[in-house]
Design an enzyme around this catalytic site. Structure first.
Site, short mmCIF file in Angstrom:
data_model
loop_
_atom_site.label_atom_id
_atom_site.label_comp_id
_atom_site.label_asym_id
_atom_site.label_seq_id
_atom_site.Cartn_x
_atom_site.Cartn_y
_atom_site.Cartn_z
N SER A 147 0.87 -1.18 0.00
CA SER A 147 0.00 0.00 0.00
C SER A 147 0.90 1.23 0.00
O SER A 147 2.07 1.14 0.40
CB SER A 147 -0.85 0.00 1.28
N TYR A 160 -2.25 -0.88 10.46
CA TYR A 160 -2.26 -1.12 9.01
C TYR A 160 -0.94 -0.64 8.39
O TYR A 160 -0.30 -1.36 7.61
CB TYR A 160 -3.45 -0.39 8.38
P1 NAI Z 1 -11.43 -5.63 -0.33
O1 NAI Z 1 -11.89 -5.55 1.08
O2 NAI Z 1 -12.26 -5.04 -1.38
O3 NAI Z 1 -11.07 -7.12 -0.69
C1 NAI Z 1 -10.20 -7.84 0.14
C2 NAI Z 1 -10.30 -9.30 -0.16
O4 NAI Z 1 -9.51 -10.02 0.77
C3 NAI Z 1 -11.71 -9.82 -0.03
O5 NAI Z 1 -11.94 -10.79 -1.04
C4 NAI Z 1 -11.70 -10.47 1.36
O6 NAI Z 1 -12.65 -11.50 1.48
C5 NAI Z 1 -10.30 -11.01 1.39
N1 NAI Z 1 -9.82 -11.27 2.73
C6 NAI Z 1 -9.81 -10.43 3.79
N2 NAI Z 1 -9.28 -11.06 4.85
C7 NAI Z 1 -8.97 -12.31 4.45
C8 NAI Z 1 -8.41 -13.42 5.08
N3 NAI Z 1 -8.07 -13.39 6.37
N4 NAI Z 1 -8.20 -14.55 4.37
C9 NAI Z 1 -8.56 -14.61 3.06
N5 NAI Z 1 -9.11 -13.58 2.41
C10 NAI Z 1 -9.31 -12.45 3.10
O7 NAI Z 1 -9.99 -4.93 -0.36
P2 NAI Z 1 -9.11 -4.48 -1.59
O8 NAI Z 1 -9.22 -3.03 -1.74
O9 NAI Z 1 -9.38 -5.34 -2.75
O10 NAI Z 1 -7.66 -4.79 -0.99
C11 NAI Z 1 -6.83 -5.82 -1.46
C12 NAI Z 1 -5.43 -5.54 -0.96
O11 NAI Z 1 -5.00 -4.28 -1.47
C13 NAI Z 1 -5.29 -5.46 0.54
O12 NAI Z 1 -4.05 -6.05 0.93
C14 NAI Z 1 -5.26 -3.97 0.81
O13 NAI Z 1 -4.57 -3.64 1.99
C15 NAI Z 1 -4.52 -3.48 -0.43
N6 NAI Z 1 -4.75 -2.07 -0.73
C16 NAI Z 1 -5.96 -1.59 -1.15
C17 NAI Z 1 -6.12 -0.25 -1.43
C18 NAI Z 1 -7.41 0.32 -1.90
O14 NAI Z 1 -7.53 1.57 -1.95
N7 NAI Z 1 -8.41 -0.46 -2.25
C19 NAI Z 1 -5.02 0.69 -1.29
C20 NAI Z 1 -3.78 0.09 -0.87
C21 NAI Z 1 -3.67 -1.23 -0.60
#
Ligand code: NAI
Length: 265
Positions: A147, A160
């Protein structure tokens, strides 16, 4: 649209891929002709829809249920890749969570949960992928979702930021350790992207405007723009790139307060 013909037939494992960035990466990889092993924690229906969509486009996808912070899931996903598609080439540690809390009031369980999923989960995925690559002499590829908060401090989400700072140095250290094996390890640092993790901000017009104002390009990113980076990192076009973080953030990590719209100088 397939941009990287060498990716056709490759096999990728992607954690946390029932929605958001993981889903977009799975869909993009499938468009490149890759076979994908996806992962969901609880949302089976959403996962099925993603798989149906990929199959409708002529791609191949399967899913494994489980929590990345639990030992054994990564191995299960690799076993699934082998049993369904014969091998594993690319492991994407994408799953991540965030919960707001002032540090002086933060429950220890809240701290542990974030570290457990974002940092420990990445370790477990990296370890399993490395073991498979080293034992089978595969010049594999690992991508960790970091991130902008691997470098930008984040009040209210200090756990985080700590987890993503950890992902950054873990990525670099592993890349150095396994460079002689020709295993590449990189991270992606998204800025603010329109995914379910940012649902609250995106659904509040005032908050959304505030976020857009903070981003130098004033544009909130789309999941496809992060998936494009993941496709390039998986491809041979990035064959000499290891141990680095690619920022895809509309300039968010560039000290926006020094930008031309602010009169600080
Ligand atoms: P999201 O919440 O939309 O999706 C996250 C996914 O990870 C979901 O499918 C959820 O079910 C899964 N997940 C959560 N905890 C889990 C676990 N313990 N075991 C297995 N699956 C799990 O989030 P997003 O935005 O898609 O984020 C994905 C990655 O990108 C994360 O690592 C987040 O920190 C990173 N990120 C996202 C940003 C954003 O603005 N959307 C910015 C910077 C980083």
């Amino acid at each position: 649209m397939a941009n990287y013909p060498e990716l056709k037939g490759k096999v990728a494992v992607i954690t946390g891929s029932s929605k958001g960035l993981g889903r977009a990466i799975g869909e993009r990889y499938a468009k490149e002709g890759m076979n994908v092993v996806l992962n969901y924690r609880s949302s089976e229906k959403e996962m099925e829809e993603v798989i149906r969509g990929i199959e409708a486009g002529g791609g191949k996808a399967v899913a494994v249920k489980g929590d990345v912070s639990e030992e054994g899931l990564a191995e299960k996903m690799i076993e699934k890749a082998i049993s369904e598609f014969g091998k594993m080439d690319i492991f994407v540690n994408n799953a991540g969570v965030q919960v707001e809390a002032k540090t002086h009031e933060m429950e220890f369980d809240n701290w542990k949960k974030i570290i457990d999923v974002n940092l420990n989960g990445t370790f477990l995925g990296v370890r399993a992928a490395l073991k498979y690559f080293v034992e089978n002499k595969i010049e594999g590829n690992i991508i960790n979702m970091s991130s902008v908060h691997e470098v930008i401090p984040r009040p209210g989400y200090t756990h985080y930021a700590a987890s993503k700072g950890g992902v950054k140095m873990f990525t670099k250290s592993v890349a150095l350790e396994y460079a002689p094996n020709h295993i590449r390890v990189n991270a992606i640092a998204p800025g603010a992207i329109d995914t379910p993790i940012n649902e609250e901000t995106m659904s509040d017009p005032e908050e959304k405007k505030g976020l857009e104002a903070l981003i130098p390009s004033h544009v909130i990113g789309k999941p496809e723009q992060i998936a494009a980076v993941a496709a390039w990192l998986a491809s041979d076009e990035s064959s000499y790139v290891t141990g680095t973080t690619i920022f895809a953030d509309g300039g968010l990590s560039l000290y926006p307060s020094f930008g031309p719209e602010n009169k600080v100088q």
